[in-house]
Design an enzyme around this catalytic site. Structure first.
Site, PDB file in Angstrom:
ATOM      1  N   GLY A  38     -35.260  78.942  52.997  1.00  0.00           N
ATOM      2  CA  GLY A  38     -34.387  78.895  53.682  1.00  0.00           C
ATOM      3  C   GLY A  38     -32.973  78.565  52.783  1.00  0.00           C
ATOM      4  O   GLY A  38     -32.074  78.693  51.976  1.00  0.00           O
ATOM      5  N   GLY A 179     -10.788  73.994  42.218  1.00  0.00           N
ATOM      6  CA  GLY A 179     -10.922  74.133  43.816  1.00  0.00           C
ATOM      7  C   GLY A 179     -11.071  75.215  44.241  1.00  0.00           C
ATOM      8  O   GLY A 179     -10.287  76.664  44.370  1.00  0.00           O
ATOM      9  N   GLY A 180     -12.126  76.226  43.363  1.00  0.00           N
ATOM     10  CA  GLY A 180     -13.137  77.150  44.062  1.00  0.00           C
ATOM     11  C   GLY A 180     -13.527  76.858  45.066  1.00  0.00           C
ATOM     12  O   GLY A 180     -12.552  76.621  45.948  1.00  0.00           O
ATOM     13  N   VAL A 181     -14.281  77.833  45.779  1.00  0.00           N
ATOM     14  CA  VAL A 181     -15.320  78.388  46.598  1.00  0.00           C
ATOM     15  C   VAL A 181     -15.680  76.721  47.608  1.00  0.00           C
ATOM     16  O   VAL A 181     -14.676  76.211  48.488  1.00  0.00           O
ATOM     17  CB  VAL A 181     -16.305  79.132  47.226  1.00  0.00           C
ATOM     18  CG1 VAL A 181     -16.972  79.140  48.640  1.00  0.00           C
ATOM     19  CG2 VAL A 181     -16.327  80.412  46.673  1.00  0.00           C
ATOM     20  N   GLY A 265     -18.858  74.821  39.979  1.00  0.00           N
ATOM     21  CA  GLY A 265     -19.269  76.865  40.111  1.00  0.00           C
ATOM     22  C   GLY A 265     -21.312  75.644  39.885  1.00  0.00           C
ATOM     23  O   GLY A 265     -21.995  74.739  40.128  1.00  0.00           O
ATOM     24  N   HIS A 437      -6.981  95.869  72.574  1.00  0.00           N
ATOM     25  CA  HIS A 437      -5.753  95.050  73.321  1.00  0.00           C
ATOM     26  C   HIS A 437      -6.562  93.678  74.010  1.00  0.00           C
ATOM     27  O   HIS A 437      -6.625  94.604  75.108  1.00  0.00           O
ATOM     28  CB  HIS A 437      -5.050  95.182  73.208  1.00  0.00           C
ATOM     29  CG  HIS A 437      -3.632  94.879  73.054  1.00  0.00           C
ATOM     30  ND1 HIS A 437      -2.821  94.202  71.992  1.00  0.00           N
ATOM     31  CD2 HIS A 437      -2.810  94.820  74.569  1.00  0.00           C
ATOM     32  CE1 HIS A 437      -1.698  93.685  72.565  1.00  0.00           C
ATOM     33  NE2 HIS A 437      -1.692  93.757  74.082  1.00  0.00           N
TER      34      HIS A 437
HETATM   35  P1  NAI Z   1     -16.631  78.432  41.844  1.00  0.00           P
HETATM   36  O1  NAI Z   1     -16.768  79.032  40.841  1.00  0.00           O
HETATM   37  O2  NAI Z   1     -15.611  79.382  43.248  1.00  0.00           O
HETATM   38  O3  NAI Z   1     -15.772  77.224  41.844  1.00  0.00           O
HETATM   39  C1  NAI Z   1     -14.671  76.070  40.466  1.00  0.00           C
HETATM   40  C2  NAI Z   1     -13.803  75.769  40.006  1.00  0.00           C
HETATM   41  O4  NAI Z   1     -13.814  74.475  39.660  1.00  0.00           O
HETATM   42  C3  NAI Z   1     -12.914  77.579  39.475  1.00  0.00           C
HETATM   43  O5  NAI Z   1     -11.927  76.559  40.163  1.00  0.00           O
HETATM   44  C4  NAI Z   1     -12.965  76.400  37.922  1.00  0.00           C
HETATM   45  O6  NAI Z   1     -11.387  77.168  37.831  1.00  0.00           O
HETATM   46  C5  NAI Z   1     -12.690  74.958  38.160  1.00  0.00           C
HETATM   47  N1  NAI Z   1     -12.838  74.429  36.842  1.00  0.00           N
HETATM   48  C6  NAI Z   1     -14.205  74.605  35.984  1.00  0.00           C
HETATM   49  N2  NAI Z   1     -14.274  73.302  35.162  1.00  0.00           N
HETATM   50  C7  NAI Z   1     -13.184  72.621  35.511  1.00  0.00           C
HETATM   51  C8  NAI Z   1     -12.928  71.511  34.821  1.00  0.00           C
HETATM   52  N3  NAI Z   1     -12.841  70.673  34.392  1.00  0.00           N
HETATM   53  N4  NAI Z   1     -11.670  71.345  35.751  1.00  0.00           N
HETATM   54  C9  NAI Z   1     -10.963  71.404  36.964  1.00  0.00           C
HETATM   55  N5  NAI Z   1     -11.550  72.489  37.180  1.00  0.00           N
HETATM   56  C10 NAI Z   1     -12.404  72.978  37.409  1.00  0.00           C
HETATM   57  O7  NAI Z   1     -17.563  77.580  42.597  1.00  0.00           O
HETATM   58  P2  NAI Z   1     -18.024  76.699  43.172  1.00  0.00           P
HETATM   59  O8  NAI Z   1     -17.006  76.553  43.791  1.00  0.00           O
HETATM   60  O9  NAI Z   1     -18.573  75.919  42.574  1.00  0.00           O
HETATM   61  O10 NAI Z   1     -19.092  77.138  44.157  1.00  0.00           O
HETATM   62  C11 NAI Z   1     -20.481  78.167  43.834  1.00  0.00           C
HETATM   63  C12 NAI Z   1     -20.565  78.752  43.966  1.00  0.00           C
HETATM   64  O11 NAI Z   1     -21.396  79.132  45.275  1.00  0.00           O
HETATM   65  C13 NAI Z   1     -19.936  79.710  44.090  1.00  0.00           C
HETATM   66  O12 NAI Z   1     -20.173  80.301  43.264  1.00  0.00           O
HETATM   67  C14 NAI Z   1     -19.955  80.697  45.438  1.00  0.00           C
HETATM   68  O13 NAI Z   1     -19.526  81.890  45.508  1.00  0.00           O
HETATM   69  C15 NAI Z   1     -20.366  79.866  46.537  1.00  0.00           C
HETATM   70  N6  NAI Z   1     -20.361  79.536  47.231  1.00  0.00           N
HETATM   71  C16 NAI Z   1     -20.282  80.224  48.003  1.00  0.00           C
HETATM   72  C17 NAI Z   1     -19.259  79.859  49.609  1.00  0.00           C
HETATM   73  C18 NAI Z   1     -19.728  80.776  50.827  1.00  0.00           C
HETATM   74  O14 NAI Z   1     -19.061  81.968  49.990  1.00  0.00           O
HETATM   75  N7  NAI Z   1     -18.153  80.552  51.547  1.00  0.00           N
HETATM   76  C19 NAI Z   1     -19.600  78.782  49.796  1.00  0.00           C
HETATM   77  C20 NAI Z   1     -20.003  77.483  48.704  1.00  0.00           C
HETATM   78  C21 NAI Z   1     -20.250  78.286  47.726  1.00  0.00           C
END
Ligand code: NAI
Length: 461
Positions: A38, A179-181, A265, A437
């Site tokens: 998984g 503030g990513g995903v 990330g 609807h």
């Molecule tokens: P992400 O790439 O979505 O976000 C990381 C954020 O950290 C970015 O906005 C970046 O600008 C910021 N950042 C980087 N260095 C920094 C610093 N020194 N200070 C402040 N901000 C900083 O990565 P995340 O959220 O860790 O997710 C990892 C991966 O896992 C992503 O590719 C995501 O698509 C995937 N994921 C997907 C999910 C979903 O589809 N629902 C759920 C969880 C993860």
């Protein structure tokens, strides 16, 4: 030595999907997995986070029960250990189910680390060492959280999403770096259960991969939930404290918290030992592949996070289809258009979902668009459900009137993605399509019609 037509290394969404597809094509298939089947998605990613978020959402709804005409006696509080236990039960049941599913498809599971020792030869290093012969090999070894050198993980106070899904107790305060995903989903979860959450995001908006309006809307709604979002805020260091840590930022400020979640990330995970004998063409740690997802070694494919494309479970599912077809005598490719149609689904409160091109990408590619918009607050079902936050935006290419992208922010945005997918490239007349609807999806129709200036429920703007 056992012989297999296809050997897949890594049992996450990419790997297990590839094994089942290859088996369905009649191949004799083996799956090598060193942890639990998984992968990240099922064990420490999508499924556990969505399970905890489901409890958090119910908590918020229950607290709002009076607005729905309900009287709930007593206080409504999260019982965190029980929430975590339920999450673990959900994950365990899926691990068991998936293991059974793979086996029932006639696939042999080897527990241990897969090491490709020569083209067509794989060693499984587990409790015992097993040598197997492989006609085709698919590498699907996934990814892990990236750390920040200036804020190193100690897995107690400075944690990744893995620890955030199993904390022993609800922390009083949490700084989320990124503030990513993951940052937005975990902020929603912890704010709902009572943690004082601060997001520090280096980019000018939350969810920098989405359009600016999405980041602004989310920031506004997060504020209402008590989440502090600081954008353009780069983290430069951390000072450990006896009961937490102080996070330092480039602008000279300091934020204290009991826990610091680093969510900046993910990085590819491919143990060098697994593939070093193949001398694969790499792009840093990422395995290079062509459109057929073939690596530089003959009969070796790679899919999922290890090829650094989408870092999404459903991206890996899509790539598994391609590699499995090619590994079993078929011919399939994964083109840029295919990647553009891989949806984004973010399970924050409110949810964010997008598919196709967004406004920024259209501008970058010189595509002139008309933007159709519709809010949830004018939709009957959304109002009935007391879920009126957010809107749908549909991008229509001015040149040929086709829809090129859809972005949705709202309570059930992610569930609307499959309907949104059907709009992309469609030449059907929207007014001729009958949506049930009352449904929340009618907002999609409103936005689509708005793009052509013929919306029933939205005034022209
Ligand atoms: P992400 O790439 O979505 O976000 C990381 C954020 O950290 C970015 O906005 C970046 O600008 C910021 N950042 C980087 N260095 C920094 C610093 N020194 N200070 C402040 N901000 C900083 O990565 P995340 O959220 O860790 O997710 C990892 C991966 O896992 C992503 O590719 C995501 O698509 C995937 N994921 C997907 C999910 C979903 O589809 N629902 C759920 C969880 C993860």
């Amino acid at each position: 030595m056992s012989q297999y037509g296809v050997v897949v290394v890594g049992g996450g969404p990419g790997g297990y999907a590839a094994t089942i597809r290859c088996a369905q094509k009649g191949a004799k298939v083996a799956l090598i997995e060193k942890n639990r089947i998984g992968g990240t998605c099922l064990n420490v990613g999508c499924i556990p986070s969505k399970t905890l978020l489901a409890s958090a959402q119910l908590l918020l709804q229950a607290r709002d029960a009076a607005r729905m005409g309900l009287e709930l006696d007593g206080t409504i509080n999260p019982n965190w250990p029980k929430m975590v236990a339920r999450k673990e039960a959900v994950v365990n049941s899926f691990v068991k189910g998936l293991t059974g599913l793979v086996k029932k498809n006639g696939i042999t599971i080897f527990e241990g680390k897969g090491i490709v020792t020569a083209p067509g030869r794989v060693t499984v290093s587990g409790n015992e060492t097993v040598e197997i012969e492989a006609g085709k090999i698919i590498i699907a070894t996934g990814s892990g959280p990236i750390g920040l050198p200036q804020v190193p993980f100690d897995n107690q106070i400075i944690i990744s999403s893995t620890e955030a899904l199993s904390l022993p107790a609800i922390p009083k305060s949490m700084v989320i770096i990124g503030g990513g995903v993951i940052g937005c989903e975990m902020a929603s979860l912890y704010a709902a259960v009572g943690t004082d959450v601060t997001i520090l995001e280096a980019a000018p908006q939350l969810l920098p991969i989405e359009d600016e309006w999405v980041g602004k809307l989310l920031e506004r709604e997060f504020k209402k939930s008590g989440i502090t979002s600081r954008t353009n805020c780069k983290v430069t260091g951390v000072k450990m404290q006896p009961d937490g840590a102080t996070v330092l930022t480039e602008d000279g400020s300091a934020v204290e918290a009991e826990k610091v979640l680093v969510a900046v990330g993910r990085k590819v995970v491919c143990d060098p030992e697994t593939v070093q004998a193949l001398k694969l063409k790499m792009n840093g740690p990422i395995i290079s592949v062509n459109e057929k997802l073939q690596t530089s070694a003959e009969n070796v494919y790679a899919i999922g996070d290890v090829i650094g494309t989408t870092y999404l479970a459903h991206g890996a599912f899509a790539e598994a289809e391609v590699a499995a077809a090619n590994a079993t005598g078929g011919e399939k490719t994964m083109t840029q258009r295919d990647y553009n149609l891989i949806p984004h689904a973010i399970y924050s409160f409110p949810e964010v979902a997008s598919i196709g091109l967004n406004e920024r990408q259209c501008a970058e590619q010189g595509i002139e668009t008309v933007i159709g918009k519709a809010p949830f607050r004018t939709n009957g079902r959304s109002v009935s459900h007391n879920e009126i936050v957010g809107e749908v935006r549909v991008l229509c290419n001015k040149a040929d009137n086709r829809i090129v992208g859809v972005t949705i922010v709202g309570a059930v945005a992610t569930e609307m993605l499959s309907a949104a997918r059907a709009l992309i490239g469609s030449t059907e007349k929207i007014e001729d399509i009958c949506f049930a609807h009352p449904t929340v999806s009618e907002v999609l129709k409103d936005a689509w019609e708005d793009a052509y200036g013929i919306s029933l429920h939205v005034l022209p703007h």
